[in-house]
Design a protein around this motif. Structure first.
Motif, short mmCIF file in Angstrom:
data_model
loop_
_atom_site.label_atom_id
_atom_site.label_comp_id
_atom_site.label_asym_id
_atom_site.label_seq_id
_atom_site.Cartn_x
_atom_site.Cartn_y
_atom_site.Cartn_z
N UNK A 119 -83.95 -18.19 -76.83
CA UNK A 119 -83.55 -18.39 -78.22
C UNK A 119 -82.04 -18.43 -78.41
N UNK A 120 -81.30 -18.18 -77.36
CA UNK A 120 -79.85 -18.39 -77.46
C UNK A 120 -79.28 -18.57 -76.06
N UNK A 121 -78.15 -19.25 -76.01
CA UNK A 121 -77.44 -19.39 -74.74
C UNK A 121 -77.07 -17.98 -74.28
N UNK A 122 -77.33 -17.69 -73.03
CA UNK A 122 -76.97 -16.38 -72.50
C UNK A 122 -78.15 -15.43 -72.42
N UNK A 123 -79.28 -15.80 -72.99
CA UNK A 123 -80.44 -14.90 -72.93
C UNK A 123 -80.92 -14.82 -71.48
N UNK A 124 -81.14 -13.60 -70.98
CA UNK A 124 -81.51 -13.49 -69.57
C UNK A 124 -82.91 -14.02 -69.30
N UNK A 125 -83.06 -14.68 -68.16
CA UNK A 125 -84.37 -15.20 -67.75
C UNK A 125 -84.82 -14.59 -66.43
N UNK A 126 -83.87 -14.13 -65.64
CA UNK A 126 -84.21 -13.51 -64.36
C UNK A 126 -83.04 -12.65 -63.93
N UNK A 127 -83.33 -11.69 -63.07
CA UNK A 127 -82.25 -10.87 -62.53
C UNK A 127 -82.38 -10.82 -61.01
N UNK A 128 -81.25 -11.00 -60.35
CA UNK A 128 -81.22 -10.88 -58.89
C UNK A 128 -80.56 -9.55 -58.54
N UNK A 129 -81.20 -8.83 -57.65
CA UNK A 129 -80.61 -7.58 -57.20
C UNK A 129 -80.32 -7.71 -55.71
N UNK A 130 -79.06 -7.60 -55.39
CA UNK A 130 -78.65 -7.87 -54.01
C UNK A 130 -77.66 -6.84 -53.51
N UNK A 131 -77.26 -7.04 -52.27
CA UNK A 131 -76.38 -6.05 -51.63
C UNK A 131 -74.96 -6.11 -52.20
N UNK A 132 -74.58 -7.22 -52.77
CA UNK A 132 -73.28 -7.27 -53.45
C UNK A 132 -73.38 -8.22 -54.62
N UNK A 133 -72.46 -8.13 -55.53
CA UNK A 133 -72.45 -9.03 -56.67
C UNK A 133 -72.25 -10.47 -56.22
N UNK A 192 -89.53 -11.87 -66.38
CA UNK A 192 -90.32 -11.13 -67.38
C UNK A 192 -91.73 -10.85 -66.86
N UNK A 193 -92.27 -11.81 -66.10
CA UNK A 193 -93.62 -11.65 -65.56
C UNK A 193 -93.76 -10.37 -64.74
N UNK A 194 -92.71 -10.06 -63.97
CA UNK A 194 -92.77 -8.91 -63.08
C UNK A 194 -92.76 -7.59 -63.83
N UNK A 195 -92.39 -7.63 -65.09
CA UNK A 195 -92.21 -6.37 -65.81
C UNK A 195 -93.51 -5.81 -66.36
N UNK A 196 -94.54 -6.63 -66.39
CA UNK A 196 -95.84 -6.14 -66.85
C UNK A 196 -95.76 -5.51 -68.22
N UNK A 197 -96.37 -4.36 -68.36
CA UNK A 197 -96.44 -3.70 -69.67
C UNK A 197 -95.08 -3.13 -70.11
N UNK A 198 -94.19 -3.03 -69.15
CA UNK A 198 -92.87 -2.48 -69.50
C UNK A 198 -92.10 -3.45 -70.39
N UNK A 199 -92.49 -4.71 -70.29
CA UNK A 199 -91.82 -5.73 -71.11
C UNK A 199 -92.25 -5.55 -72.56
#
Lengths: 208, 781, 160, 293
Positions: free
Chosen positions: B108-122, B69-76
């Protein structure tokens, strides 16, 4: 998940107390415990590579002992985390000297399990935790008896980790004579391990 | 207009592509250089985030970026409130707490995203998730609805005074007075638990920012491509025409895919602009269970007041509605529940309190049925209990209370999900009830078959339940219809398609208007490049709102065709007919012109288009209903319970439905079958089991049980009543959700009837064999 | 990607040689490496049946196999059946009976049914329901799929 | 849900496979049908660093008659082969009857005899059947083969006596004595799901139509398949009347098993199912032994 029950240890209360507070014994008695360090008298930290059949995962955990009344009772708080999820719980343990050289352990605790463990492992959670509590604790009772025997023979107790198969086989053999309806004792560390191990089960398909 | 296709069992235009594996689904999109996203999701239902360390993950080979979330700045920022709260209800309030793209301070719930990894494959992206170190301080979670309202309950949203997210009281007449007059008052607590939509296709997203053309293309498994496009354009600072959202073939949706903006829908378009590479995210099944919205959890304290001859004087219902951790979809679901309690009955007084509660569980938004099954369950259970108490036949009790055919339009005098007074446009309720009783041979079963079976020791029960479904709500949909030079017709509309057969049903309407072969009508849905205006596929509205817009546009084209053909053929318009892809003078078949040829004439290469006219045989039109059309039906079933094992077998299943004008009975029946199967799931198989700490305990298809082929009745027998809606030219009403709505109440009634000697009262859903065992053998537990 | 293995596999009669990581699921290999996207993926834990393909002629869940295991074997996917203008009788029956709604699970059903109908050319309704039980469908309630299988069996009997 | 990385070996002989297992120890997992292992890997709950794929070992796939009238099944024999084999139907009708209850055809086409036993899932059907049939298991290590009786084979959830350096290579099913009857029953939420409870029964009658021997084994009640010993003892030497069967079923459900609870079934519901299934299975098995079913 609530866990409660009692179990008779084949040794005097002081020995049981020493045993359950000895990280060396715990880590050798439980296959997969890679280290269990005493950070202070009240706190242990450890890593465990938990394995149940094909299921395995590396967990690191913290164990806190509080409300100690040696050698009668204590409260354990455990907090374990790993790739497959987390385990968190508190339990009260009571040791009762039965006067015949055995010790009755009563335990009562509440355990939270989360993550993949909780969401896909339910089918076997109860069964596995019971099964692994049994296996882990039978092994501990053996270690206890070895200590008692070693002392009476005036030698050093040998605590050797069995292989996982030996571990299970020994327990199974012991089990044959036991009444199936009896409940098994519980020590928090073991339960953490048991539940972590127990919870990691799933499978949709059949056959290996 | 000839009715060659409308009402016929036309096989589907889209099937050959689907059957041969040639239909495009979002995960089929492959773009060179495409990256893959994997989300780190919370294992905890409630926890404060102390720190997130992504450095190790960033350094893993194959990882392109890791964002928090930190990286999203004002877009968050929190997502939009999709449906505002109704105004003008005295005493009502609503606190909007919409979902966020990634958790920042707390989860606030199980499954809420906290970070996203973007990589060359899943595969690689998932590897890197294990490298992220999150330091969390677990907080006490609240999963139970009643517990959530305790004064000392932990707060899901720290800035609120309690977890009560909304309160909506509604009243019609004077219930307390009715209660005074009543001979019988029935009071019960009714509990309905959560289920999943569980479309076979999970959510999938591909976002592709092309920096050179300054265009964003998003393929998304969404039910609402146009609003998504509009919203994302605004958030990304792009013009709407720079963003194209494509909802190609969608592998089932059933509600949750209308939700926007899902966190992933916000993050991927943002990340593709940052990285300037296309990114794909495929939700996996485990994620679908913890990160796709769910429904149904409610607790009702309901009562009904009746005369001794079984007339309902009034109903009161105070209920808690589980919203989960956020409430982006407003009050649609609980308002539907509140509305449907009055169902198809003439209820003079009604008092209802809706209390929407925040819990540390996945967000609730509509799932096929959207609050209606709960409302119907409440009233139908109250009626069943009254029937027993008053010793009146169940069907007869319903007959006595049914709204009569001359009662329409009937105003239930409360506010509905569209914030208008809840008016039922039309219907013939006694007819659907009578037909269903007839089809299942109710009298014969009750009088002859059942006593004989009981004498043999068998536990076979019958159920009959009536229901309504509010459908086809506004605001509007639009469509453009074009006759091309080939003589074929293309149709574009904004709604997406998730298996409802729009490519065929819409084509049928156009084919009839323009006299062309249904196979020659090419329909595009769900691509914002093809049509700019619209809302989406939800609330059983495709065949009502979109279909009428298409009908209007096709009529517009027909007008143009007749005008031009009249000139070309030298015959008055009223003598012309459209058939077989031609316009011909009615009496003189030789005097005709093909539609393709006419289309070329309408789009001349030389000369001039007449002032005041437009080129081409094309028209765009819109349709917005005055208010929603209300469908209805009666379901009946016979089932047998093996009292030793509590396994239930459905022996017969009858549906009589009235969705107004039928466009395509084949497709309609398919919709009914699917709805019934979900309803059977909701009754006996499907329950999302959460523990007290907000952990979902059955997050896989191994433990979350969707009915299989062997769990369905041998046959669902369907009868149709047709009461066209006066609210739209086609006379249609929606049918997409109907099948699911009455099943839990029907199942409850039939099970009670089967277990007649166990003194059983079913006040909960879903059931299971284990639960039935407890109810029958371990009373009080 | 490290640790690549070279495999040669016949898919729908065509030979492919590819380098794959051992952990690559057969379903991902078929879809993303070979571009045969008619095979869909619904759960990746072996319950839904959406990813069903034929492996050496027998139906299997392709999410419960690794691509490396297909080395030297034969895989058959939905793309091997009829094409848009020339549907296989089973596909035709699915269209005729309206056995398709969203179409996502459909390939898995077809690939489960192909060997079933070869073995049971004249199945009863009960046998059909049993045969369908390994595939989940959320749209149809299965009734029209059952009808389609009956219809296909009839039509195929006439043709053979 | 993608598995973590691993090294992959595909030996074509058992010897080669054993060498890999010996080399990698606990880090390696043999891959048989993979129908339980691979989903576990997809959830990343299993992350073996080495997979030793047994599928290329064609020598381990066979169904052979044993000269004593029994059967020898190679560990890599697929469930679907077993299901269709006429020799199995003739010599081990209990196995034949059980096969359709195991998951679905797509799973049975991959799942193997040895894999199922070695995986030791307490909810699996064939381990319980193996106990009912008094099977024997040939376990091979680099030092040679050893035979283990089924009664000693299963140790707990997913645990057997097979060491990480060993492979189960063959299952031997002894011949069925004359005047024997069999039955397999289970109750699952849905067709093909893991059973809530299941039971395998084998009974043999003596010349006087009394029960000479009964074996009743439950699945899905504890951490391994559980033989109902007290119930079997009760039946021995008795005329299998409905009353005797009912009494045995009740004993089995109350004394022989100690079932657990999960989200699908409580312990007491499992006992109820066990009682019903035991009665049904014994009734059917005795009827078959008498040749009347």
């Amino acid at each position: 998940m609530e866990i409660a029950g009692e179990y008779v240890f084949h040794g005097p209360r002081e020995e049981v107390w020493d045993l359950v507070r000895d990280p060396d014994v715990l880590s050798t008695a439980l296959p997969g415990a890679q280290k269990l360090e005493k950070v202070s008298d009240q706190e242990y930290v450890g890593d465990m590579n938990i394995r149940v059949g094909p299921v395995s995962g590396l967990f690191s955990g913290k164990l806190l002992v509080s409300n100690e009344v040696p050698p009668e009772s204590y409260t354990l708080t455990v907090d374990g985390k790993g790739g497959p999820g987390f385990v968190k719980g508190t339990g009260d343990v009571q040791l009762v000297d039965q006067g015949d050289g055995t010790t009755l352990m009563k335990y009562e605790g509440d355990m939270q399990i989360g993550g993949t463990l909780a969401s896909v492992g339910q089918r076997m959670l109860d069964t596995v935790s019971r099964s692994l509590i049994r296996q882990g604790l039978e092994t501990l009772d053996k270690a206890l008896q070895e200590r008692v025997a070693a002392r009476s023979e005036g030698r050093e107790a040998k605590v050797e980790a069995p292989t996982e198969t030996e571990f299970a086989a020994a327990v199974a053999k012991d089990m044959a004579g036991e009444a199936l309806s009896s409940r098994w004792l519980w020590i928090a560390v073991v339960v953490v391990i048991a539940i972590v191990r127990g919870a990691v089960i799933l499978t949709s398909g059949r056959g290996g | 207009m000839t009715k060659k296709y409308l009402g016929q069992r036309i096989t589907r235009n889209e099937d050959p592509r689907m059957l041969t594996g040639q239909a495009l689904f979002v995960d089929d999109v492959e773009i060179p250089g495409m990256l893959h996203a994997a989300f780190l999701r919370s294992d905890y239902a409630h926890a404060r985030i102390l720190s997130i360390d992504v450095s190790a993950a960033c350094n893993r080979p194959g990882v392109v970026a890791v964002y928090t979330a930190e990286d999203m700045g004002d877009f968050w920022k929190p997502g939009p409130l999709l449906v505002p709260a109704p105004r003008g209800i005295e005493g009502a309030f609503f606190h909007a707490r919409t979902q966020i793209p990634m958790a920042r301070d707390k989860v606030r719930h199980v499954g809420e995203p906290m970070a996203v990894v973007i990589g060359e494959s899943r595969y690689l992206a998932e590897d890197a998730l294990a490298d992220i170190v999150v330091d969390l301080e677990p907080l006490e979670a609240v999963a139970d609805l009643e517990r959530a309202l305790d004064p000392d309950a932990p707060l899901v949203h720290d800035d609120m005074e309690s977890n009560l997210g909304s309160f909506v009281p509604q009243r019609k007449g004077d219930y307390e007075a009715a209660r005074e007059q009543a001979d019988l008052v029935i009071q019960r607590r009714i509990v309905i638990d959560r289920g999943a939509a569980a479309a076979m296709e999970n959510r999938v997203l591909v976002a592709h920012w092309d920096a050179k053309s300054q265009e964003m293309t998003i393929w998304d498994t969404t039910q609402a491509p146009i609003p998504l496009r509009n919203g994302l354009a605004g958030m990304l600072g792009l013009a709407e025409h720079q963003v194209r959202v494509i909802a190609p073939f969608i592998g089932g949706a059933f509600g949750p895919k209308i939700m926007m903006f899902q966190p992933e829908e916000v993050l991927l378009p943002w990340a593709t602009m940052k990285l300037n590479r296309p990114i794909k995210w495929i939700e996996d099944r485990r994620e679908n269970f913890v990160a796709t919205t769910q429904e149904r959890g409610q607790i009702h304290d309901a009562e009904s007041a009746l005369t001794k001859d079984g007339h309902i004087l009034g109903v009161k219902d105070v209920f808690l509605h589980d919203s989960g951790a956020y409430d982006p979809y407003g009050l649609t679901v609980p308002l539907n529940s509140q509305n449907h309690v009055m169902g198809c009955y003439d209820i003079p007084s009604y008092y209802s309190e809706l209390k929407m509660v925040f819990t540390n569980k996945m967000i609730v938004t509509p799932v096929r049925g959207a609050g209606r099954p709960q409302g119907i369950f409440v009233i139908e259970r109250l009626l069943d209990i009254a029937a027993k108490e008053l010793d009146i036949d169940r069907a007869e009790l319903r007959r006595r209370n049914n709204l009569q055919p001359d009662a329409f339009p009937h105003n239930h005098k409360i506010i509905d999900q569209a914030f208008a007074e809840f008016v039922i446009d039309s219907g013939n309720y006694p007819a659907t009830l009578a037909r269903a009783l007839d089809m299942i041979e109710y009298e014969k079963f009750i009088k002859e078959e059942q006593p004989a079976l009981r004498a043999e020791g068998r536990h076979v029960g019958i159920g009959v339940v009536a229901f309504i479904e509010t459908t086809g709500v506004g605001p509007y949909e639009g469509a453009r219809v074009t006759i091309e030079a080939s003589g074929k017709v293309s149709v574009a509309t904004g709604v997406g398609t998730q298996g409802q057969g729009h490519f065929t049903a819409f084509a049928q309407i156009v084919a009839d208007q323009l006299g062309v072969d249904v196979r020659d009508v090419h329909v595009v849905t769900g691509d914002t490049a093809h049509f700019h205006w619209g809302t989406g596929t939800f609330a059983s509205r495709g065949a009502v709102v979109a279909a009428n817009a298409i009908n209007a546009a096709a009529k517009g084209v027909r007008v143009k065709v007749l005008k031009l053909a009249s000139k070309v053929l030298g015959a008055p318009e009223e003598e012309l007919e459209l058939a077989d892809g031609m316009v011909r003078v009615a009496d003189i078949p030789d005097q005709s012109i093909g539609l393709g040829e006419l289309a070329v004439l309408a789009n001349p290469m030389r000369g001039a288009v007449e002032p005041g006219s437009e080129p081409g045989l094309e028209a765009t039109d819109y349709f917005g209903p005055q208010y929603g059309a209300t469908a209805n039906g009666t379901h009946a079933m016979i089932l047998e319970v093996d009292v030793e094992t509590m396994m239930v077998e459905i022996k017969r299943y009858v549906v009589v439905e009235d969705c107004g004008t039928i466009i395509n009975p084949l497709i309609l029946e398919g919709q009914v079958h699917g709805g019934v199967s979900l309803g059977i799931g909701n009754s006996y198989y499907e329950q999302l089991v959460y523990d007290d700490n907000g952990q979902l305990l059955n997050g896989s298809f191994m433990d979350y049980l969707i009915p299989r082929s062997t769990d369905m009745p041998p046959r669902i027998e369907i009868g149709h009543e047709v009461t066209p809606s006066p609210l739209n030219p086609l006379g249609t009403k929606g049918a997409g959700e109907a099948g699911a709505i009455p099943v839990p109440s029907l199942f409850a009634q039939a099970v009670e009837d089967a277990l007649y000697d166990y003194d059983l009262e079913v006040l909960e859903m879903p059931l299971s064999p284990n639960r039935l065992f407890e109810l029958c053998y371990q009373k009080g537990s | 990607m490290s640790n690549l293995k070279t495999i040669t596999v016949t898919v729908n009669g065509k030979h492919y040689t590819r380098d794959v990581e051992p952990r690559l699921l057969l379903s991902d290999f078929i879809r993303h490496h070979l571009g045969l996207t008619g095979t869909h993926v619904g759960c990746e834990h072996g319950v839904c049946g959406t990813c069903t393909v034929l492996f050496d002629g027998e139906s299997v869940r392709s999410c419960l196999m690794f691509a490396v295991q297909s080395d030297g074997h034969e895989v058959t996917t939905v793309e091997s059946l009829g094409d848009i203008d020339n549907l296989h009788p089973l596909q035709e029956a699915f269209m005729e009976a309206h056995a398709v709604q969203c179409g996502f699970c459909t390939s898995g059903f077809l690939m489960s049914l192909i060997p079933f109908l070869e073995e049971n050319p004249d199945p009863t309704e009960e046998e059909i329901r049993d045969a369908l039980a390994g595939n989940l469908c959320r749209c149809t309630g299965y009734q029209h799929i059952v009808d389609a299988v009956k219809l296909a069996a009839e039509n195929m009997a006439v043709q053979s | 849900m993608k598995p973590a990385a691993f090294d992959y070996y595909a030996p074509s002989t058992t010897e080669e496979a054993l060498a890999y297992l010996d080399q990698f120890g606990y880090d390696a997992k043999p891959l048989a049908g993979g129908q339980s292992l691979i989903p576990t890997m997809n959830f990343r709950l299993a992350q073996p660093s080495v997979l030793v794929d047994l599928n290329p070992i064609v020598d381990l796939s066979y169904i052979r008659p044993h000269e004593d009238g029994g059967l020898l099944l190679g560990a890599m024999t697929r469930a679907s082969q077993v299901e269709r084999d006429p020799l199995v139907a003739e010599r081990a009708p209990l196995v034949h009857e059980t096969m359709p209850s195991i998951a679905h055809p797509q799973i049975r086409n991959r799942s193997t005899m040895g894999g199922t036993m070695a995986h030791a899932d307490p909810a699996a059907e064939l381990p319980a059947v193996a106990i009912a049939l008094n099977a024997q298991f040939r376990i091979r290590g680099q030092a040679g083969d050893r035979w283990v009786s089924v009664d000693e084979f299963f140790l707990g959830m997913f645990m057997t006596v097979i060491e990480p350096s060993e492979l189960l290579v063959e299952v031997r099913l002894p011949p069925m004595p004359p005047r024997s009857g069999w039955c397999f029953r289970e109750i699952a939420r849905r067709h093909g799901d893991y059973a809530l409870v299941g039971v395998a029964a084998m009974v043999t009658l003596d010349g006087g139509n009394q029960c000479d021997q009964a074996r009743l084994v439950f699945l899905s009640v504890e951490d391994r398949p559980v033989p109902a010993r007290r119930a079997a003892e009760m039946l021995q030497g008795q005329t299998p009347t409905a009353e005797a069967i009912q009494a045995a079923a009740e004993t089995a459900a109350t004394e022989d098993i100690d079932p657990g609870s999960d989200i699908h079934a409580s312990a007491s519901y499992r006992r109820q199912l066990a009682k019903v299934l035991a009665r049904q299975a014994l009734t059917q098995a005795f009827a078959r032994a008498r040749g009347v079913a």
